[in-house]
Design a protein around this motif. Sequence first.
Motif, PDB file in Angstrom:
ATOM      1  N   ASN A 143       0.856  -1.169   0.000  1.00 34.05           N
ATOM      2  CA  ASN A 143       0.000   0.000   0.000  1.00 34.05           C
ATOM      3  C   ASN A 143       0.905   1.237   0.000  1.00 34.05           C
ATOM      4  O   ASN A 143       1.778   1.351   0.857  1.00 34.05           O
ATOM      5  CB  ASN A 143      -0.889  -0.034   1.248  1.00 34.05           C
ATOM      6  CG  ASN A 143      -1.816   1.142   1.330  1.00 34.05           C
ATOM      7  OD1 ASN A 143      -1.393   2.288   1.312  1.00 34.05           O
ATOM      8  ND2 ASN A 143      -3.093   0.857   1.453  1.00 34.05           N
ATOM      9  N   PRO A 144       0.713   2.165  -0.941  1.00 40.06           N
ATOM     10  CA  PRO A 144       1.629   3.305  -1.039  1.00 40.06           C
ATOM     11  C   PRO A 144       1.452   4.339   0.077  1.00 40.06           C
ATOM     12  O   PRO A 144       2.321   5.186   0.265  1.00 40.06           O
ATOM     13  CB  PRO A 144       1.294   3.906  -2.402  1.00 40.06           C
ATOM     14  CG  PRO A 144      -0.114   3.499  -2.651  1.00 40.06           C
ATOM     15  CD  PRO A 144      -0.270   2.150  -2.009  1.00 40.06           C
ATOM     16  N   LYS A 145       0.359   4.263   0.809  1.00 42.30           N
ATOM     17  CA  LYS A 145       0.125   5.206   1.908  1.00 42.30           C
ATOM     18  C   LYS A 145       0.672   4.675   3.231  1.00 42.30           C
ATOM     19  O   LYS A 145       1.263   5.414   4.017  1.00 42.30           O
ATOM     20  CB  LYS A 145      -1.377   5.471   2.046  1.00 42.30           C
ATOM     21  CG  LYS A 145      -1.742   6.409   3.165  1.00 42.30           C
ATOM     22  CD  LYS A 145      -3.235   6.616   3.235  1.00 42.30           C
ATOM     23  CE  LYS A 145      -3.622   7.505   4.416  1.00 42.30           C
ATOM     24  NZ  LYS A 145      -5.075   7.680   4.486  1.00 42.30           N
ATOM     25  N   THR A 146       0.505   3.367   3.459  1.00 42.49           N
ATOM     26  CA  THR A 146       0.866   2.776   4.754  1.00 42.49           C
ATOM     27  C   THR A 146       2.083   1.857   4.692  1.00 42.49           C
ATOM     28  O   THR A 146       2.607   1.476   5.727  1.00 42.49           O
ATOM     29  CB  THR A 146      -0.314   1.944   5.287  1.00 42.49           C
ATOM     30  OG1 THR A 146      -0.541   0.836   4.394  1.00 42.49           O
ATOM     31  CG2 THR A 146      -1.567   2.781   5.418  1.00 42.49           C
ATOM     32  N   PHE A 147       2.503   1.488   3.485  1.00 41.34           N
ATOM     33  CA  PHE A 147       3.569   0.508   3.244  1.00 41.34           C
ATOM     34  C   PHE A 147       3.190  -0.881   3.768  1.00 41.34           C
ATOM     35  O   PHE A 147       4.049  -1.745   3.933  1.00 41.34           O
ATOM     36  CB  PHE A 147       4.910   0.947   3.815  1.00 41.34           C
ATOM     37  CG  PHE A 147       5.528   2.129   3.128  1.00 41.34           C
ATOM     38  CD1 PHE A 147       5.154   2.507   1.845  1.00 41.34           C
ATOM     39  CD2 PHE A 147       6.497   2.871   3.758  1.00 41.34           C
ATOM     40  CE1 PHE A 147       5.732   3.604   1.208  1.00 41.34           C
ATOM     41  CE2 PHE A 147       7.093   3.972   3.131  1.00 41.34           C
ATOM     42  CZ  PHE A 147       6.701   4.326   1.866  1.00 41.34           C
ATOM     43  N   GLU A 148       1.915  -1.116   4.003  1.00 41.65           N
ATOM     44  CA  GLU A 148       1.429  -2.430   4.429  1.00 41.65           C
ATOM     45  C   GLU A 148       1.532  -3.393   3.246  1.00 41.65           C
ATOM     46  O   GLU A 148       1.199  -3.029   2.108  1.00 41.65           O
ATOM     47  CB  GLU A 148      -0.028  -2.316   4.881  1.00 41.65           C
ATOM     48  CG  GLU A 148      -0.687  -3.635   5.198  1.00 41.65           C
ATOM     49  CD  GLU A 148      -2.187  -3.486   5.475  1.00 41.65           C
ATOM     50  OE1 GLU A 148      -2.806  -4.517   5.742  1.00 41.65           O
ATOM     51  OE2 GLU A 148      -2.716  -2.374   5.434  1.00 41.65           O
ATOM     52  N   LEU A 149       1.990  -4.613   3.498  1.00 43.16           N
ATOM     53  CA  LEU A 149       2.043  -5.652   2.461  1.00 43.16           C
ATOM     54  C   LEU A 149       0.615  -6.052   2.134  1.00 43.16           C
ATOM     55  O   LEU A 149      -0.142  -6.470   3.015  1.00 43.16           O
ATOM     56  CB  LEU A 149       2.832  -6.859   2.967  1.00 43.16           C
ATOM     57  CG  LEU A 149       2.929  -8.048   2.023  1.00 43.16           C
ATOM     58  CD1 LEU A 149       3.764  -7.702   0.796  1.00 43.16           C
ATOM     59  CD2 LEU A 149       3.504  -9.258   2.739  1.00 43.16           C
ATOM     60  N   VAL A 150       0.216  -5.919   0.866  1.00 43.94           N
ATOM     61  CA  VAL A 150      -1.149  -6.268   0.462  1.00 43.94           C
ATOM     62  C   VAL A 150      -1.203  -7.520  -0.397  1.00 43.94           C
ATOM     63  O   VAL A 150      -2.267  -8.077  -0.614  1.00 43.94           O
ATOM     64  CB  VAL A 150      -1.865  -5.102  -0.264  1.00 43.94           C
ATOM     65  CG1 VAL A 150      -2.050  -3.928   0.664  1.00 43.94           C
ATOM     66  CG2 VAL A 150      -1.135  -4.680  -1.524  1.00 43.94           C
ATOM     67  N   GLY A 151      -0.048  -7.982  -0.873  1.00 45.01           N
ATOM     68  CA  GLY A 151      -0.055  -9.188  -1.684  1.00 45.01           C
ATOM     69  C   GLY A 151       1.337  -9.618  -2.076  1.00 45.01           C
ATOM     70  O   GLY A 151       2.286  -8.842  -2.027  1.00 45.01           O
ATOM     71  N   ASP A 152       1.423 -10.876  -2.443  1.00 45.58           N
ATOM     72  CA  ASP A 152       2.684 -11.505  -2.797  1.00 45.58           C
ATOM     73  C   ASP A 152       2.419 -12.475  -3.939  1.00 45.58           C
ATOM     74  O   ASP A 152       1.438 -13.219  -3.895  1.00 45.58           O
ATOM     75  CB  ASP A 152       3.181 -12.289  -1.595  1.00 45.58           C
ATOM     76  CG  ASP A 152       4.636 -12.067  -1.294  1.00 45.58           C
ATOM     77  OD1 ASP A 152       5.381 -11.652  -2.185  1.00 45.58           O
ATOM     78  OD2 ASP A 152       5.029 -12.324  -0.141  1.00 45.58           O
ATOM     79  N   VAL A 153       3.261 -12.476  -4.935  1.00 46.05           N
ATOM     80  CA  VAL A 153       3.157 -13.448  -6.027  1.00 46.05           C
ATOM     81  C   VAL A 153       4.196 -14.514  -5.788  1.00 46.05           C
ATOM     82  O   VAL A 153       5.375 -14.210  -5.640  1.00 46.05           O
ATOM     83  CB  VAL A 153       3.381 -12.774  -7.402  1.00 46.05           C
ATOM     84  CG1 VAL A 153       3.346 -13.810  -8.517  1.00 46.05           C
ATOM     85  CG2 VAL A 153       2.348 -11.692  -7.637  1.00 46.05           C
ATOM     86  N   PRO A 154       3.764 -15.775  -5.690  1.00 43.44           N
ATOM     87  CA  PRO A 154       4.731 -16.858  -5.447  1.00 43.44           C
ATOM     88  C   PRO A 154       5.830 -16.886  -6.501  1.00 43.44           C
ATOM     89  O   PRO A 154       5.561 -16.713  -7.683  1.00 43.44           O
ATOM     90  CB  PRO A 154       3.880 -18.131  -5.526  1.00 43.44           C
ATOM     91  CG  PRO A 154       2.476 -17.675  -5.328  1.00 43.44           C
ATOM     92  CD  PRO A 154       2.412 -16.270  -5.859  1.00 43.44           C
ATOM     93  N   GLN A 155       7.054 -17.073  -6.064  1.00 42.18           N
ATOM     94  CA  GLN A 155       8.215 -17.125  -6.949  1.00 42.18           C
ATOM     95  C   GLN A 155       8.801 -18.517  -6.947  1.00 42.18           C
ATOM     96  O   GLN A 155       8.777 -19.198  -5.940  1.00 42.18           O
ATOM     97  CB  GLN A 155       9.282 -16.116  -6.490  1.00 42.18           C
ATOM     98  CG  GLN A 155       8.790 -14.687  -6.472  1.00 42.18           C
ATOM     99  CD  GLN A 155       8.432 -14.165  -7.836  1.00 42.18           C
ATOM    100  OE1 GLN A 155       9.274 -14.145  -8.733  1.00 42.18           O
ATOM    101  NE2 GLN A 155       7.205 -13.750  -8.027  1.00 42.18           N
ATOM    102  N   LYS A 156       9.354 -18.907  -8.090  1.00 40.49           N
ATOM    103  CA  LYS A 156       9.969 -20.228  -8.210  1.00 40.49           C
ATOM    104  C   LYS A 156      11.438 -20.145  -7.952  1.00 40.49           C
ATOM    105  O   LYS A 156      12.085 -19.187  -8.091  1.00 40.49           O
ATOM    106  CB  LYS A 156       9.708 -20.786  -9.607  1.00 40.49           C
ATOM    107  CG  LYS A 156       8.253 -21.022  -9.847  1.00 40.49           C
ATOM    108  CD  LYS A 156       8.053 -21.535 -11.249  1.00 40.49           C
ATOM    109  CE  LYS A 156       6.574 -21.718 -11.500  1.00 40.49           C
ATOM    110  NZ  LYS A 156       6.272 -22.187 -12.791  1.00 40.49           N
TER     111      LYS A 156
END
Length: 98
Positions: free
Chosen positions: A85-98
């Motif tokens: 989130n650009p306002k809070t820097f809260e992590l909102v999602g992650d894309v699994p990486q191989k």
Amino acid sequence: MKTIALPAKMLPALMLAATTLFATGAMAHGGFKCEEPKKEWKLRDDLEDKLKAEGWDVRKVKIDNGCYEVYGFDGKGQRREAYFNPKTFELVGDVPQK
């Protein structure tokens, strides 16, 4: 080159499978959205500094769907594509990486 003829009754199942495959890929990368007004956003450099202080090796930060999208390696050395989130820097999602 040979052409393979499929029975007509297989076509709907094949189309459904193809649609599901492509939709799943789109959701993985486009399913995160941030709706903060731009005037309330914190600076990209501030997010990068915060993550580096947490042990990240940040390779790239860009904007995607109103979120900051970060490519790099986290404090555990795991490759990450993460959305913040650009306002809070809260992590909102992650894309699994191989």
